[in-house]
Design a protein around this motif. Structure first.
Motif, short mmCIF file in Angstrom:
data_model
loop_
_atom_site.label_atom_id
_atom_site.label_comp_id
_atom_site.label_asym_id
_atom_site.label_seq_id
_atom_site.Cartn_x
_atom_site.Cartn_y
_atom_site.Cartn_z
N TRP A 2 0.85 -1.18 0.00
CA TRP A 2 0.00 0.00 0.00
C TRP A 2 0.89 1.23 0.00
CZ3 TRP A 2 -4.31 -2.03 -1.20
CH2 TRP A 2 -4.77 -3.19 -0.59
N GLY A 27 3.44 -3.78 5.15
CA GLY A 27 2.79 -3.81 3.84
C GLY A 27 2.63 -2.45 3.19
N ASP A 50 -2.67 5.18 -1.36
CA ASP A 50 -3.71 4.46 -0.62
C ASP A 50 -3.96 5.10 0.74
OD1 ASP A 50 -4.09 2.20 -2.51
OD2 ASP A 50 -2.00 1.78 -2.00
N ARG A 118 -2.03 -1.20 10.93
CA ARG A 118 -2.60 -2.54 10.73
C ARG A 118 -4.10 -2.45 10.46
NH1 ARG A 118 0.80 -4.08 15.29
NH2 ARG A 118 2.58 -5.31 14.56
N SER A 121 -4.61 -1.17 7.00
CA SER A 121 -4.25 -2.22 6.05
C SER A 121 -5.39 -3.22 5.89
CB SER A 121 -2.98 -2.95 6.51
OG SER A 121 -2.64 -3.98 5.60
N MET A 122 -6.04 -3.57 6.99
CA MET A 122 -7.18 -4.49 6.93
C MET A 122 -8.34 -3.86 6.16
SD MET A 122 -7.11 -6.05 10.82
CE MET A 122 -8.65 -6.95 10.57
N SER A 125 -7.45 -3.95 2.50
CA SER A 125 -7.53 -5.32 1.98
C SER A 125 -8.98 -5.72 1.73
CB SER A 125 -6.89 -6.30 2.97
OG SER A 125 -5.51 -6.05 3.11
N SER A 128 -10.06 -4.04 -1.39
CA SER A 128 -9.41 -4.64 -2.54
C SER A 128 -10.00 -6.01 -2.87
CB SER A 128 -7.91 -4.79 -2.26
OG SER A 128 -7.25 -5.41 -3.34
N ALA A 129 -10.51 -6.70 -1.85
CA ALA A 129 -11.08 -8.03 -2.07
C ALA A 129 -12.42 -7.97 -2.79
CB ALA A 129 -11.23 -8.74 -0.73
#
Length: 290
Positions: A2, A27, A50, A118, A121-122, A125, A128-129
Motif C-alpha cells: 500500500w 505492507g 492508498d 494494521r 491495512s485491513m 484489503s 481490494s477483495a
C-alpha cells in the motif's frame, strides 16, 4: 504494497514518523512527503496514494481542507490525522469527512502507529477483495425478505388495504444537519424517476462513493438505495391508487427500466404485486361517516 504519503509541516515530526516505522513489514511503502496541504493535494491527485498521514494544523491549506478537497475530487484515499490535544474540534471534523483514525503527536509511539496502520491495512484489503458495491440495486436489499405485510396476512384478511413500505417513514423528508446529505435527499425527492446511484450522488456532492454511502446511512438510518426505493414505492403506491396507469407505466414513472425488477421490489416492500395492491385498494370499503 500500500502506498503512503506523509504530510507534515514540521520536518522533525515528518522524519520521525518515517523513521520509527518499518513500513514494508506492515505492507506499506512511503512514496512521497510534503510540508503543506496545497502541495500535498497535487501529489494526491497525481499519485493517488492508498493512505495519507496528515497533520491537521498546517499553514495555508490545513489537514481538514486537504481531506475535504480529496473527497470532493472523488478519491477514497484513507487518512490518518496527526493532531495535538487542543485540536479535537478539528478531529471531529476530520472523522466527519471520513478519516480512518487520528494520532496524538505528543504521545505518539511505535506501537500506537503500528496498530493504526494494521487497522488501515485491513480496511484496504477488504476493499481490494471486492466488497459488495453499495450502489448495486440488485443486491442492495437482498437478505431483507421480511416485508411488513406478508402473503399470509392477505389470505387471512388481516392485511391493510394500503400497506406501507417496510421500515420506511413515508415521503416526509428526514431532516439532517449535514448539508451534502440534505442536498441528496432533496435531489431524490424531486428526481426519484431518474437513474440515481451512489456513484451519481457522490459526483453530485463531489465526495467519494464509500464516504457518501457510509455518511448517508449514519445520518438517515437508511442506505441510499434503500431510501430511494422507499420514495419510489410510496410514489408507485399513490399512482396505483389514484390513476389507471398500467403497471409497467407506473414502474417507468418512478424510475424502473425493468418491469420485472419493479414488480420484484414492490412485492418485497409491500408483500403483494402492484396489480394485487391496486385491486385491494380499489375494493377496500371506506368506513361510513355518521
Amino acid at each position: 504494497m500500500w502506498t503512503v504519503l506523509l504530510v507534515e509541516d514540521e520536518v522533525f515530526v515528518r522524519e520521525s514518523v518515517r523513521e520509527i516505522i518499518s513500513w514494508e513489514e506492515l505492507g506499506f511503502t512511503v512514496i512521497g512527503e510534503s510540508g503543506n496541504g496545497t502541495e500535498a493535494l497535487e501529489l494526491i491527485t497525481r499519485e493517488r496514494p492508498d493512505l495519507v498521514l496528515a497533520d491537521i494544523v498546517m499553514p495555508g491549506m490545513n489537514g481538514i481542507e486537504l481531506l475535504k478537497q480529496t473527497r470532493q475530487a472523488g478519491l477514497n484515499t484513507k487518512f490518518i490525522m496527526l493532531t495535538c490535544m487542543s485540536e479535537f474540534e478539528y478531529v471531529r471534523q476530520a472523522m466527519e469527512y471520513g478519516a480512518s483514525n487520528y494520532i496524538l503527536k505528543l504521545s505518539m509511539s511505535v506501537n500506537s502507529l503500528r496498530d493504526t496502520l494494521r487497522k488501515v491495512s485491513m480496511e484496504l484489503s477488504a476493499l481490494s477483495a471486492g466488497a459488495r458495491r453499495p450502489d448495486s440495486p440488485e443486491t442492495e436489499m437482498d437478505g431483507e425478505a421480511d416485508p411488513l405485510v406478508t402473503d399470509a396476512a392477505y389470505k387471512e384478511g388481516t392485511a391493510p388495504a394500503h400497506p406501507r413500505p417496510r421500515g420506511f417513514s413515508g415521503l416526509v423528508q428526514p431532516v439532517v444537519a449535514h448539508p451534502e446529505i440534505s442536498k441528496i435527499i432533496e435531489y431524490i425527492g424531486h428526481n426519484y424517476d431518474q437513474d440515481i446511484t451512489v456513484k451519481s450522488m457522490s459526483r453530485y456532492v463531489m465526495m467519494g462513493e464509500n464516504y457518501v454511502s457510509a455518511l448517508f446511512k449514519k445520518k438517515t438510518g437508511y442506505t441510499l438505495i434503500h431510501y430511494l426505493h422507499g420514495v419510489r414505492m410510496e410514489k408507485a403506491a399513490a399512482f396505483l391508487r389514484e390513476t389507471d396507469l398500467a403497471v409497467h407505466e407506473v414502474g417507468h414513472r418512478v424510475g424502473f427500466v425493468s418491469d420485472n425488477y419493479f414488480i420484484k421490489i414492490f412485492r418485497r416492500w409491500t408483500g403483494c404485486t402492484p396489480s394485487q395492491y391496486r385491486h385491494r385498494a380499489n375494493t377496500a370499503t371506506e368506513p361510513e361517516i355518521v
